[in-house]
Write a protein that holds these residues in place. Sequence first.
Motif, PDB file in Angstrom:
ATOM      1  N   GLY A   1     126.481  43.740   6.097  1.00 45.60           N
ATOM      2  CA  GLY A   1     125.158  43.399   6.585  1.00 45.60           C
ATOM      3  C   GLY A   1     124.236  44.604   6.655  1.00 45.60           C
ATOM      4  O   GLY A   1     123.034  44.505   6.378  1.00 45.60           O
TER       5      GLY A   1
ATOM      6  N   HIS B   1     120.830  44.915   4.585  1.00 41.00           N
ATOM      7  CA  HIS B   1     119.602  45.182   5.352  1.00 41.00           C
ATOM      8  C   HIS B   1     118.858  46.376   4.774  1.00 41.00           C
ATOM      9  O   HIS B   1     117.620  46.340   4.648  1.00 41.00           O
ATOM     10  N   TRP B   2     119.569  47.438   4.413  1.00 37.40           N
ATOM     11  CA  TRP B   2     118.933  48.642   3.896  1.00 37.40           C
ATOM     12  C   TRP B   2     118.213  48.364   2.573  1.00 37.40           C
ATOM     13  O   TRP B   2     117.088  48.811   2.358  1.00 37.40           O
TER      14      TRP B   2
ATOM     15  N   GLN C   1     117.145  42.269  -2.999  1.00 39.63           N
ATOM     16  CA  GLN C   1     118.257  41.452  -2.533  1.00 39.63           C
ATOM     17  C   GLN C   1     119.529  41.849  -3.271  1.00 39.63           C
ATOM     18  O   GLN C   1     119.518  41.999  -4.498  1.00 39.63           O
TER      19      GLN C   1
ATOM     20  N   TYR D   1     121.846  52.786   8.585  1.00 39.05           N
ATOM     21  CA  TYR D   1     121.103  51.723   7.912  1.00 39.05           C
ATOM     22  C   TYR D   1     120.408  50.775   8.892  1.00 39.05           C
ATOM     23  O   TYR D   1     119.445  50.109   8.528  1.00 39.05           O
ATOM     24  N   HIS D   2     120.864  50.740  10.125  1.00 41.88           N
ATOM     25  CA  HIS D   2     120.186  49.910  11.127  1.00 41.88           C
ATOM     26  C   HIS D   2     119.203  50.694  12.002  1.00 41.88           C
ATOM     27  O   HIS D   2     118.207  50.130  12.464  1.00 41.88           O
TER      28      HIS D   2
ATOM     29  N   GLN E   1     117.065  45.551   1.513  1.00 45.43           N
ATOM     30  CA  GLN E   1     115.901  44.714   1.770  1.00 45.43           C
ATOM     31  C   GLN E   1     114.780  45.535   2.407  1.00 45.43           C
ATOM     32  O   GLN E   1     113.608  45.440   2.019  1.00 45.43           O
ATOM     33  N   GLN E   2     115.131  46.378   3.355  1.00 53.92           N
ATOM     34  CA  GLN E   2     114.141  47.137   4.114  1.00 53.92           C
ATOM     35  C   GLN E   2     113.483  48.221   3.273  1.00 53.92           C
ATOM     36  O   GLN E   2     112.264  48.400   3.326  1.00 53.92           O
TER      37      GLN E   2
END
Length: 391
Positions: A72, A76-77, A85, A282-283, A79-80
């Motif tokens: 995840g 997420h990284w 995707q 990454y978060h 996408q951000q």
Amino acid sequence: MTFDFSTVTDRHGTWCTQWDYVADRFGSADLLPFTISDMDFPAAPCILDALQKRLQHGVLGYSRWHHDDFLGAVAHWYQQRFNSQIDRDMVVYGPSVIYMVAQLIRQWSQPGDGVVTFTPAYDAFFKVVNGNQRNVLACPLIKMGNDWSINAEHLESLLAQPACSVLLLCSPHNPTGKVWTHEELTLIAELCERHNVRVISDEIHMDMVWGGHRHTPWNEVAGGEWALLTSGSKSFNIPALTGAYGLISHQAPRDAYLHQLKACDGLSSPAVLAVHAHVAAYHHGEPWLDALRDYLQGNLRYVADQLNAAFPQLNWQPPQSTYLAWIDLRPLGLDDNQLQKALIEHQKVAIMPGYAYGEEGNGFLRLNVGCPRSKVEAGVEKLINGIRELV
């Protein structure tokens, strides 16, 4: 949030490759190093906090990477940062990008086969290809002002060779700092698919792209069989933790890679601190990374300003990506070996000679500016003084 990139951290005595072992490559230990591509900054605070929390738990047993926390974070990284995707089912893990490159070269080619790569090239590319008894098929990049381009006809002639099995891409490109455009990557993908050549794309510098340029992940243009390999190690300065990951396009080669990783090489358990570091980065690491990027671009601009003031004929401009200043000194007509002698023996500085990256690197230097500005200032002064000895 504010972050401090100016305070100097003494890395001596930490078994540090860049500082403690500079003599291995340059023959002298008392040099100010701008060499191997790690940075002199502590890792992002969010990473250090995550590692401290894990250490406080106290148990450092065998671990796994194939779980929602890690997958995840990677998704997420992408996408951000890239608005891209990814297919989580394609994700694989490995101890390093170069290990994964080596593994896939062995899987996708035979001894004696050719591996195309764009030159000048990251020196580990030559080592991993030749070390696995394959042959480097060099496709020289063409310098066009402050950019680099490919000769598509020459590239296709290499891909069309019967023994050519793999194209090994560096995106963004080390050492030139070239950011491949979507159109260039699409052309490369089409040529590789036409000649049934698999692609391995090393994208470890993907987060260090400057200005209006955009990094295009290989999965956005790819056809045929391919692998995209990367890590947070360069962006967040955590290579000593080990740990990399990638996407492998098809199930069969993905299964074959994981079989080799686990059953043959016994690497079924990742370095758990590296997994924690990637999840935290990454978060939560984006603010730190954005501040770092601004600082690094300032370092590169400083190098350009000082060099061009001293030697206007260079008209050197910062690269499109990476914190590695690929400096074209050819307008000065210097002898590479004499310059290295002056830098090492008189200026006491270690800067990577361009010829370390293949013959197309003759006349260049690669200067790592991933460090506090004060170190950059000292290094550039020594470089200018070393050049003036010979001009």
